[in-house]
Every structure is written in C-alpha cells, then in structure tokens.
Write a protein that holds these residues in place. Sequence first.
Motif, short mmCIF file in Angstrom:
data_model
loop_
_atom_site.label_atom_id
_atom_site.label_comp_id
_atom_site.label_asym_id
_atom_site.label_seq_id
_atom_site.Cartn_x
_atom_site.Cartn_y
_atom_site.Cartn_z
N ASN A 32 27.90 -30.88 29.38
CA ASN A 32 27.75 -29.34 29.89
C ASN A 32 28.89 -28.47 29.62
O ASN A 32 29.62 -28.09 30.71
CB ASN A 32 27.35 -29.31 31.25
CG ASN A 32 26.63 -28.19 31.82
OD1 ASN A 32 26.40 -27.20 31.09
ND2 ASN A 32 26.72 -27.87 33.06
N ALA A 34 30.86 -25.14 28.15
CA ALA A 34 30.55 -23.64 28.27
C ALA A 34 30.25 -23.11 26.96
O ALA A 34 30.51 -23.57 26.10
CB ALA A 34 31.69 -22.94 28.90
N ASP A 36 30.20 -20.25 24.02
CA ASP A 36 31.18 -19.09 23.61
C ASP A 36 30.27 -17.74 23.68
O ASP A 36 29.08 -17.94 23.38
CB ASP A 36 31.81 -19.24 22.41
CG ASP A 36 32.79 -20.57 22.22
OD1 ASP A 36 33.14 -20.80 23.22
OD2 ASP A 36 32.97 -21.18 21.11
N ARG A 143 21.88 -22.86 27.33
CA ARG A 143 22.63 -24.07 26.80
C ARG A 143 21.58 -25.11 26.10
O ARG A 143 22.11 -25.82 25.21
CB ARG A 143 22.88 -24.74 28.00
CG ARG A 143 24.20 -24.08 28.97
CD ARG A 143 25.01 -24.62 29.78
NE ARG A 143 23.91 -25.20 30.94
CZ ARG A 143 23.64 -24.34 32.08
NH1 ARG A 143 24.64 -23.25 32.23
NH2 ARG A 143 22.96 -24.76 32.97
N ALA A 274 32.93 -27.16 22.28
CA ALA A 274 31.92 -26.00 22.43
C ALA A 274 30.72 -26.35 21.45
O ALA A 274 31.05 -26.92 20.16
CB ALA A 274 32.60 -24.64 22.18
#
Length: 504
Positions: A32, A34, A36, A143, A274
């Motif tokens: 999980n 973050a 961008d 996500r 990422a």
Amino acid sequence: MKSHKVRTYKSAENLAREDQLAWKIASIAADNVALDADVVEMIGNRIIDNAAVAAASVARRPVASARAQAQAHPFLPGATVFGLSTAKRISPEWAAWANGVAVRELDFHDTFLAADYSHPGDNIPPILAVAQHCGLSGAALARGIATGYEVQVNLVKGICLHEHKIDHIAHLGPSAAAGIGTALGLSAEVIYQAVQQALHVTTTTRQSRKGEISSWKAYAPAFAGKMAVEAVDRVLRGEGAPSPAWEGEDGFIAYLLSGPKAEYVVPLPEKGEAKRAIMDTYTKEHSAEYQSQALIDLARRMGPKVGDLTRVKDIVIHTSHHTHYVIGTGANDPQKMDPKASRETLDHSIMYIFAVALEDGGWHHERSYAPERANRPETVALWHKISTIEDPEWTRRYHSHDPKEKAFGGRVTVTLQDGSVIEDELAIADAHPLGARPFTRPDYVNKFRTLAEGVVEKAEQDRFIATVERLMELKPEELSGLTFTVAQDKLGPAAATGIFDWKR
C-alpha cells in the motif's frame, strides 16, 4: 524496478511460492504505497477518457446488448452502468461487463505497446464496479487502478502473447484481479490465488482480431474484467487456483507461449516503490488502432502536398513488423481491402484508414467508418493503391526501450502518375506525451465533451467532470458519480431478446 526471470519448472522442482510470478504480482498489489500527484491526475484523465468513448458508443448494438444482459442482474448495493440512472444498481461483475464493452467498442481509449499490446484502461470498469459495490473511497479506487495499470504494463513489457496468437486479455485478467485486490486491501495470499485464476480463465486466441473481425473484439476485455471480479469473489470464499499458473509444467509458458525452455523477464516495482506505470501509457486522439494514430496525423499533413489524389499511382507505408502484419497488407487478410467489411475490420486496415485520412484531412469515429464512406468509388480506388512493407529500422524503434526513440508510425512514399515522389514520416502521434500536442487534462475533458455532445446533457457532463476532479476525496457514497446518465431515447434501439429475457 526489479527484473524477474520467469520460466517453466517441472513439478518435481517444487517452485517456492515466493519465487512465482503470481506471488510477486500479489506482493506489489498488497504493498500500500502512496500515489504520486501526477499519477493521481492521470488516473482521473483515464476515467474521463473511458467515459468519453462510452458516451460515443452507448447507443451501439454491442453496448446495448451487454447493457441488457447486465440489467437482468440487479443487485444491491451493486454498481452503476453507463447511461442508466445511478438508482439502477447492477451486480458488480455484470456492471464491469456492460461498462467494459462500452469503453472498448470504439477502440478509442488508452494504449500501451511493448513486447505485446494492451489497452490498460480496460482495468478501470471492473475495479470501479467492485469499489462502488463494496463501498470503497475514491482513494482506494485510485490505488486499485494504479495497480491494474502497473501489472498489465509490466506483463506487456515482459511477455509477448501475440506471436503465439494468444489474445492480450490474458494480461488483463490478472491485472484487473490484482487491482481489485489492492482496492479492497486484500492479503497477498488472496490476490495470489485470484491472479492465477484470472490468467487461467482469460486465455483465448487472437482470432478475435483476425480476418472478419466481429463485435467480440469489444467484448473480450469486458469478459476478462468480469472473470477477474468472479475470481476474486471465489478466492474470498476460500477457493484456490491452478498453481503455478505461469511456470507450471503444464502451464501457460510451457504449452501456450514459447515452451518449457523459454525464459521471460518481467519488471515489477520493489517493495515500497511507487506505482507509476500509468505514466508510460497514452491515449488516442483518433478512433482507430494505435498504430494508425501517427499515420492519420501524417496523412493529414501530407494531403495538401499530394493535392489531386487521382494522380496517385501507388502509396507504400514503410513501418514496423506489427503494423505490417496486424493491420497492413502483411496480414494477408482480404477483408482489410473489402468495402463491405465490418467497422472492426476497417479499424484494423491501415490501408483504408490512410486513404480516408488523406481524402478527409482527418478522422471521425462514426463518419469515417460509415458504409457509404467505405464504398465511395474514389476511396476504394485510392485504398487499393496502398500497401505496407516492414522496415527493420521501424521495427527496431517500435521495440526500443528508450521512450525518446520508440516509434509507432512509419515513412510514407507516394508515387504519382508522372513519376514524381512525395515522402514524409512521423514516429509518434501528435497526442502522444512526446508528440506535437501532448494530451493534458483539458484535452481529455474536451474529448469527453465532444463525444458526449448530443448524448449526455451539459449539466450531467459538468457534474461528472467535477466528481473526477475530487477523486481522492470522494466518499464511498460519491463513487456512483463516476458515471453518466442519459435520456432513454439516447440509448438507441432496444437490444434483441436473449436467454435472460426469455418468456415461455
């Protein structure tokens, strides 16, 4: 990014779970990280892009048929379907089905080409349908979409399906399952099983894109999305999957791809890295196969130089292996030169597309495919003067890993009746991120408004765009806003009766 070698293992070798591609995919899906800011913006762009092409296709027969099938499966909480009121909730796998067909029908949304081909925006309908049904937030949806893109793009970079005549939805089923897993916050164990199930049931042949191409070309990605939803549902109920799906002795690589001795290399993000693969993808300005995009732009540029098209003796398009053999004369498909061919087939004929773009100075998603347009005698005459040739340099550039060198276009030689020659070339489409006019948010919004004009009311367009602009702040009850509603008379003729409508 880390490169992972993938090959066949005999059952006796007992390949450890953590060394299997499905587990590695599941691990990044369960990571999980973050998102961008530019990735979030691009996810919003692609939600808009999908809605744009769905608005343009909402009244077409294949879309109406899929929507009618979905409406036979009402469910609560359920998910929304393009064109219908948000109060009409549909079982999520059937909503994914209907919306997937609407998104893909015109072959007009985003693309990624590498070792294989893909339309990663096909991940969005199943992930969104599950997010709406399960009451997820906009951030969870984003996500999940980022994972769907990450998995599909990297499978496309590493594993070529088309050389074995396997349809590229075999990369989409696993990516959509992984994206759903991320959105739901599932464990790597659950996602691992779902990814393998999805691969197993979405392996189909490329006949859907060969010869007399039918509406199944639009249905195939929707089928993969529907299967992904069902795979996750089954695994959540405790069911497993054929394992290891890619590396097994009787598995995908051994018998459907390059065989037991083959080795593939698939890049995937490291833990904590990422997910940015969506930034490698690109949308279409024109409703045609992606390899046509730059050539449509080139035809638009060359038209004034050529002038009177009746003076043309022949036109040769020097291009990549893919363009020549899939949408060019190298395919040896007589249907690609047939004025009575289906829209889907004309979409896969660069000879037809280049002829019309030369004559019209551009491309239109409906008018350019109309039967009366395809049957114009002057168009047919010009069309049949066009051929393609594979140029090794364009093939090399097509497969280049350097984004500044990668090319999807070609060089065009026009020979006139008097022997004079006009030549020009274009490597990438104007709308490509490195093109003359790269698409940004205003371009995506303009595409939506253009295709939605006369279909979706202006106020409804405004509401939809405003909802996308707040993607990361959307509460679960607001996810139903990521669709559009149209008046009943804009949905086209009623779909034909099927089994779900059967009356004794």
